[in-house]
Design a protein around this motif. Structure first.
Motif, PDB file in Angstrom:
ATOM      1  N   GLU A  67      32.938  57.413  79.030  1.00 25.54           N
ATOM      2  CA  GLU A  67      33.313  58.777  78.635  1.00 25.54           C
ATOM      3  C   GLU A  67      32.138  59.665  79.006  1.00 25.54           C
ATOM      4  O   GLU A  67      31.011  59.180  79.117  1.00 25.54           O
ATOM      5  CB  GLU A  67      33.422  58.928  77.117  1.00 25.54           C
ATOM      6  N   GLN A  79      35.970  53.371  87.054  1.00 26.36           N
ATOM      7  CA  GLN A  79      37.301  53.168  86.479  1.00 26.36           C
ATOM      8  C   GLN A  79      37.768  51.725  86.670  1.00 26.36           C
ATOM      9  O   GLN A  79      37.272  51.026  87.554  1.00 26.36           O
ATOM     10  CB  GLN A  79      38.311  54.063  87.205  1.00 26.36           C
ATOM     11  N   THR A  80      38.782  51.360  85.905  1.00 30.84           N
ATOM     12  CA  THR A  80      39.425  50.058  86.065  1.00 30.84           C
ATOM     13  C   THR A  80      39.769  49.810  87.540  1.00 30.84           C
ATOM     14  O   THR A  80      39.586  48.721  88.065  1.00 30.84           O
ATOM     15  CB  THR A  80      40.730  50.024  85.237  1.00 30.84           C
TER      16      THR A  80
END
Ligand code: WTA
Length: 689
Positions: free
Chosen positions: A393, A420-421
């Motif tokens: 975040e 990110q994933t």
């Protein structure tokens, strides 16, 4: 409240002196004109059974293939190859949540044994082979990396579902991935309680069956071998205790299967703009090379470090930066079972002191919570971090400063890693010995990754312009996911369509990757990530799809319509608020709110529990009948609702505002005023509809 440009903080000399990447020459090695060959440097950190002939194959954009022709085994790289020189060093140190329970150190030798035995079980008892999928629903226990590495040894594709997800959410992912085997655990400790986890396996199998997917076997690890921690009965012929089965496989060895570099290693599901989760498919060679290289240079992991990442292995951070990257480098990786504030907010610092952790990795949510509950705790413990990471975040500059000054005692470098994933590993970060830190900014693109910000018309948003736009990556990199499992069109649509210059082009320059985040670029080339621009709400670093929340809510019989919006939360970054309208003739209050919460907890998990459920007489809608989420999001956040003249029912806005805001004021829940960036984020919310 505007985040002004912060000053720089230089890395300490002591850190620079020992850093893996301390020679600025590295920027030349990864300069754009050396792309894609620059990534050979990462791939060369691995053992290959066969060397690749093509570094990057772009013949079928945007389905990039890395290190084509190469063969390797991920488990060999994370385990076997370390045996010769360091078999009795701890690969994993597991810290159970109860402080009375002993810490468990698993050496590389012991890890090798456990992984081989479980691989033999998967192969011989479950008849799994390369390319099959297996779903795990495992908590933070060493059995999780053991299970992952056993699959990797066989070329079996693992798909771990975060342990905090509900059984139903797990079942959806079982069905989507086509797994026949579910690996779970009877129970685990969380916040002082032994949670019954096996019960979720029964729900998962039922949910998968409803979607037409049959699970033949459920393998149940026991938190304490021999003692069953769950109330849920074992189903005869379907459920098996792993510790029982392993008796047969004691001492068994399994040859690592030599896999093509582009064979899938695992799936990791994430939320998106529809209710159907996306199974991000990661490759063996490209992914492993990328997480190993970034662990070495950005996490500064050396084999003799003790590295602790407090993320959950059920998320991508844990896969890349607890298991695969650190173990490929032969370091010691710490795994903690429980919550950081149990039994008190000094716990993480006690663990760090006791184990001699020198690299620490966590998320802003945990930092905020630890700061709130124990602002002076770190000073009481004698650990020394050389390096710390924040991820997941945006981190507020004052939270960053507490992390740096108090947790890091002013001695540690901090990297703010944005990724990110989907991206496998870091995209934006400072290189810790060579680029100064700037609180609140992740830094420039990482080595070999070239980000750009585009506006809606594909114009480049220039550095220092002060404008926000959509951050994209101009080039492929080895860690990028290969596709969405079973949904290749969605992969192209979601991540490449928007800015693709020419769909027939085979040139990667025409295929920028759309990350889905808003960002700003300062004059110095540092990016500030503002947050998601799609319908994803980032709650405590967990990505929740609004559509998933809404479809759970409308399974409640009385509910006609539902909308989920983000609301600012001092600890979790964002929290979820649900707005629902009821079917004609239905009235109700707390009973229906309770049902909506229960439906969300059952279908997604407790992490998605909404902060508030507002029952409204109608939703603000466009003339074509679409719910205007940005309007209700603004109301929830006490922000300006903007132009409502295009609504078919503008009068409803004042009613809802009055209802929601007066109730929030009465409860003392009004948020602080939004920063301009937050205001922009709320306004953009729901824009992708
Ligand atoms: C957000 C987690 C600001 C971002 C690794 C991204 C961040 C989403 C940062 C991915 C950061 C991640 N600063 N925002 N350092 N890191 N994000 O897939 O919105 O769980 O798109 O991967 O988290 O979340 P995911």
């Amino acid at each position: 409240m505007h985040w002004k440009e912060e000053g720089y903080i230089a890395p300490p000399a002591r850190f620079i002196g020992q850093a893996n990447a301390a020679d600025p020459d590295i920027f030349q090695r990864f300069a754009e004109e050396r792309f894609p060959e620059c990534f050979k440097e990462y791939a060369d950190l691995l053992d290959w059974d066969a060397y690749w002939h093509t570094t990057l194959d772009t013949s079928d954009p945007p389905f990039w293939k890395w290190f084509v022709g190469g063969r390797l085994n991920a488990c060999h790289n994370c385990v076997d190859r370390h045996l010769a020189t360091q078999r009795n060093k701890a690969a994993l140190i597991w810290v159970p949540e109860p402080e009375s329970e002993a810490t468990l150190a698993i050496t590389y030798q012991e890890l090798h044994k456990r992984v081989n035995e479980f691989a033999a079980l998967l192969r011989d008892f479950c008849e799994l082979k390369a390319g099959d999928r297996v779903t795990f629903h495992l908590p933070m226990v060493p059995e999780l990396p053991v299970s992952m590495l056993a699959c990797a040894r066989l070329g079996v594709i693992h798909s771990e579902v975060f342990g905090g997800f509900s059984g139903t959410a797990c079942g959806d992912r079982i069905a989507d991935s086509g797994s026949r085997v579910l690996v779970t655990m009877d129970g685990y400790f969380r916040n002082g309680e032994l949670a019954d986890h096996k019960v979720k396996a029964d729900e998962a199998v039922d949910a998968a069956a409803k979607l037409g997917a049959d699970v033949d076997k459920v393998l149940v690890w026991r938190r304490r071998p021999g003692a069953y921690a769950s109330q849920s009965p074992m189903v005869d012929g379907r459920d098996f205790f792993v510790d029982d089965l392993l008796q047969t496989y004691r001492g068994k060895q399994v040859e690592p299967v030599s896999m093509p570099a582009d064979a899938p290693l695992f799936l990791m599901y994430t939320s998106g703009t529809t209710a159907r989760p996306k199974g991000c498919q990661h490759s063996t060679g490209g992914y492993l090379a990328y997480v190993t290289g970034t662990s070495k240079y950005y996490q500064d992991i050396h084999p003799d470090d003790t590295y602790w990442c407090m993320a959950d292995i059920g998320w991508i951070t844990g896969h890349s930066y607890i298991v695969y990257g650190p173990l490929a480098l032969g370091t010691t990786s710490v795994i903690y079972e429980g919550v950081p504030t149990y039994p008190d907010p000094g716990r993480p610092w006690r663990i760090a002191e006791r184990l001699g952790v020198n690299i620490f990795h966590t998320a802003p949510t945990a930092i905020r919570l630890l700061r709130k509950l124990g602002p002076d705790e770190p000073r009481k413990y004698g650990y020394r971090f050389k390096h710390m990471t924040t991820v997941g975040e945006p981190i507020e500059p004052d939270v960053w400063r507490w992390y740096h000054d108090v947790v890091g005692k002013g001695e540690a470098v901090v990297v703010d890693t944005w990724w990110q994933t989907e991206t496998g590993g870091f995209l934006g970060s400072t290189l810790p010995a060579l680029q100064p830190m700037k609180p609140g900014s992740c830094g420039p693109g990482v080595l070999g990754v070239y980000p750009v910000i585009y506006d809606e018309d594909r114009n480049v948003v220039e550095a220092g312009s002060g404008n926000a736009g959509n951050i994209c990556i101009r080039n492929p990199w080895p860690g990028i996911f290969q596709t969405i499992w079973g949904q290749p069109e969605r992969f192209v649509d979601l991540y490449y369509r928007k800015y693709c210059a020419d769909p027939d082009s085979k040139d990667w320059h025409d295929w920028p990757y759309l990350a889905g985040d808003g960002a700003m670029l300062a004059d110095d080339g540092y990016f500030r990530i503002l947050g998601r621009v799609d319908d994803v709400i980032n709650v405590a670093g967990h990505r929740l799809g609004t559509k998933e929340l809404e479809s759970a809510a409308i399974t409640v019989e009385e509910v006609a319509e539902a909308a989920a919006v983000p609301v600012l939360d001092e600890l979790r970054g964002r929290a979820v608020e649900m707005y629902i309208s009821l079917k004609p003739g239905i009235t109700g209050g707390d009973d229906i709110r309770g049902k909506v919460i229960a439906a969300i907890e059952t279908q997604i998990g407790k992490i998605a529990r909404p902060q508030n459920v507002w029952i409204v007489s109608d939703m603000p809608k466009t003339r074509s009948g679409k719910i205007m989420r940005r309007v209700i999001a603004s109301i929830s956040n006490f922000a300006d609702v903007g132009d409502t003249t295009t609504l078919s029912n503008p009068e409803i806005v004042d009613d809802i505002r009055h209802q929601v805001q007066s109730e929030k004021l009465a409860r003392g829940e009004a948020p602080r005023p939004l920063t301009p960036e937050e205001e922009a984020e709320i306004k953009a919310f729901g824009r992708t509809e």
